[in-house]
Scaffold this active site. Structure first.
Site, PDB file in Angstrom:
ATOM      1  N   SER A 139       0.645  -1.247  -0.643  1.00  0.00           N
ATOM      2  CA  SER A 139       0.398  -0.315  -0.467  1.00  0.00           C
ATOM      3  C   SER A 139       0.764   1.322   0.132  1.00  0.00           C
ATOM      4  CB  SER A 139      -1.000  -0.264   1.394  1.00  0.00           C
ATOM      5  OG  SER A 139      -1.712  -0.853   1.692  1.00  0.00           O
ATOM      6  N   ALA A 166      -2.400   0.465  10.160  1.00  0.00           N
ATOM      7  CA  ALA A 166      -1.554  -0.614  10.130  1.00  0.00           C
ATOM      8  C   ALA A 166      -0.583  -1.544   8.593  1.00  0.00           C
ATOM      9  CB  ALA A 166      -1.898  -1.290  10.931  1.00  0.00           C
ATOM     10  N   PRO A 167      -0.212  -1.835   8.725  1.00  0.00           N
ATOM     11  CA  PRO A 167       0.847  -2.638   9.419  1.00  0.00           C
ATOM     12  C   PRO A 167       2.507  -1.244   9.172  1.00  0.00           C
ATOM     13  CG  PRO A 167       0.947  -3.332   7.587  1.00  0.00           C
ATOM     14  CD  PRO A 167      -0.485  -2.701   7.786  1.00  0.00           C
ATOM     15  N   GLY A 168       2.044  -0.541   8.362  1.00  0.00           N
ATOM     16  CA  GLY A 168       2.114   1.094   8.373  1.00  0.00           C
ATOM     17  C   GLY A 168       3.113   1.591   6.871  1.00  0.00           C
ATOM     18  N   GLY A 169       2.081   0.948   5.592  1.00  0.00           N
ATOM     19  CA  GLY A 169       2.672   1.596   4.363  1.00  0.00           C
ATOM     20  C   GLY A 169       2.502   2.968   3.939  1.00  0.00           C
ATOM     21  N   ASP A 215      -5.067   2.823  14.703  1.00  0.00           N
ATOM     22  CA  ASP A 215      -4.881   1.117  14.214  1.00  0.00           C
ATOM     23  C   ASP A 215      -4.818   0.311  15.238  1.00  0.00           C
ATOM     24  OD1 ASP A 215      -5.330  -1.170  12.864  1.00  0.00           O
ATOM     25  OD2 ASP A 215      -5.112  -0.097  10.995  1.00  0.00           O
ATOM     26  N   ASP A 225     -10.230   3.872  18.026  1.00  0.00           N
ATOM     27  CA  ASP A 225     -11.169   3.856  16.130  1.00  0.00           C
ATOM     28  C   ASP A 225     -10.757   5.496  15.761  1.00  0.00           C
ATOM     29  OD1 ASP A 225     -13.203   4.108  15.075  1.00  0.00           O
ATOM     30  OD2 ASP A 225     -15.047   3.426  15.615  1.00  0.00           O
ATOM     31  N   ASP A 273      -6.770   5.194   4.878  1.00  0.00           N
ATOM     32  CA  ASP A 273      -7.132   4.232   4.070  1.00  0.00           C
ATOM     33  C   ASP A 273      -7.390   3.206   4.776  1.00  0.00           C
ATOM     34  OD1 ASP A 273      -6.432   2.525   2.231  1.00  0.00           O
ATOM     35  OD2 ASP A 273      -4.072   2.190   2.697  1.00  0.00           O
ATOM     36  N   LYS A 332     -13.151   3.833  -1.033  1.00  0.00           N
ATOM     37  CA  LYS A 332     -12.899   2.276  -1.625  1.00  0.00           C
ATOM     38  C   LYS A 332     -14.606   2.035  -2.161  1.00  0.00           C
ATOM     39  CE  LYS A 332      -9.183   1.212   0.939  1.00  0.00           C
ATOM     40  NZ  LYS A 332      -8.009   1.243   0.740  1.00  0.00           N
TER      41      LYS A 332
END
Ligand code: SAM
Length: 350
Positions: A184, A217-220, A236, A256, A272, A301
């Site tokens: 990502s 997460a995971p941090g891209g 996250d 949240d 994201d 999305k």
């Protein structure tokens, strides 16, 4: 020229066509789309054929969401056996002179099978173009495109500087960074390149700035800030990559994203989170209206059928909320190459 050829991600032809219909009719141009599912392109045919160049200029390529490239074209060029370059050249003589010629095809698996033929045609095509005088150095900003459909036919057309993508197939290819926590990361890297003009990258993505990353997460996406020395609050419940956390630039908030409020105004908000687009639009509007951030980049999305209509609803909601709050802003939205079932939006408040 008669029509417009727009490249898009395979599977998004109807959305690309719906957008072209909407935007061109707003400019007073009317027509209809020829759509083949999963073809990776759309042909849009117009009634007012003599002013296609004018329409392309008015469409402002960077304002189009789903089109990766737009080209003014004539009818399909069908090759007579053994003389592809000659057939194309004959059609090229009807076009305005150009400074270069590109040969491309759609971004589909079927079209990838044409890469051998493209390589074979590339040199004779360029030589033929040069020799016949359709290429001229002084035809600045005009490019001919040969868009190969198969071994038997191609569209031939023209693109104009400032009204097109400068990348072959309209695709900005990026290399995945070895330290990137997820693929990502390329979405946000592409978004920065697309939305932050080169001359502003030093001032708008400056070391020491602050950002919030919702659904980090995971941090891209966080990685894109950290590599520029920007401090990030990563929101996250999921785990963040250890290497990112050890930089000391990331504060991981297990919260949240819809309820989180920043402790101070930040320079950037990115989001994201996989959520309904309208919920994300509402959240982004809240942050910008409250002036919790000046800049926001987020994904919408789009797993639904009528994606373009959904995007319009989201953008209208944001416009209404920001207008009510008296926040002036500029926005751009694009279906980036590294996006899949989503588009990326960038809003800069004034
Ligand atoms: C597509 S992933 C994000 C990938 C990330 N941008 C990257 O580059 O590594 C979506 C993330 O959103 C998080 N998420 C979904 N709903 C959330 C919420 N309401 N609050 C916070 N995070 C949420 C999920 O836990 C998941 O980690």
């Amino acid at each position: 020229m008669k029509n417009i050829l727009a490249y898009c991600r395979p599977g998004f032809e109807k959305d690309c066509a719906a957008e072209l219909a909407q935007v061109s009719s707003e400019k007073g141009f009317y027509g209809y789309a020829k759509v083949v599912s999963d073809a990776g392109y759309v042909v849009y045919c117009f009634e007012q054929t003599e002013t296609i160049e004018e329409l392309i200029k008015q469409l402002q390529f960077n304002r189009l969401i789903f089109a990766r490239q737009i080209i003014a074209i004539n009818e399909l060029v069908e090759f007579e056996s053994g003389s592809r370059v000659e057939s194309l050249l004959e059609a090229a003589r009807q076009l305005p002179l150009a400074e270069e010629v590109w040969i491309e095809t759609a971004d589909t698996n079927d079209a990838k099978a044409l890469s051998g033929l493209i390589k074979k045609l590339d040199k004779p095509l360029k030589t033929g173009w040069k020799k016949s005088g359709v290429l001229r150095n002084k035809a600045v900003g005009v490019r001919h495109h040969v868009f190969l459909l198969d071994g038997e036919a191609a569209y031939l057309g023209v693109s104009y500087a400032e009204c097109r993508s400068e990348f072959p197939l309209g695709i900005r290819r990026l290399r995945f960074p070895a330290a990137g926590p997820s693929r990502s990361t390329l979405k946000l890297e592409e978004a920065f390149l697309q939305f932050v003009p080169e001359h502003k990258r030093d001032t708008d993505l400056l070391e020491g700035m602050t950002a919030v990353d919702l659904g980090a997460a995971p941090g891209g996406w966080t990685y894109q800030f950290v590599k520029r020395g920007i401090n990030v609050i990563a929101v996250d419940n999921g785990p963040m990559q250890k290497e990112l956390m050890s930089t000391g630039l990331v504060d991981h908030e297990k919260a949240d994203g819809f309820k989180f409020e920043p402790p101070y105004t930040v320079d950037w908000l990115v989001c994201d989170m996989v959520e309904r687009p309208i919920m994300v639009a509402e959240l982004m509007a809240k942050w910008l209206a409250n002036r919790w951030t000046r800049r926001a980049i987020f994904n919408l999305k789009l797993p639904m059928k009528k994606r373009y209509q959904e995007v319009v609803l989201c953008l209208e909601l944001i416009e209404a909320k920001l207008q009510k709050a008296g926040v002036g802003y500029q926005f751009q939205a694009k279906h980036l190459y590294h996006d899949r079932e989503e588009i990326t939006v960038c809003i800069i408040a004034q």
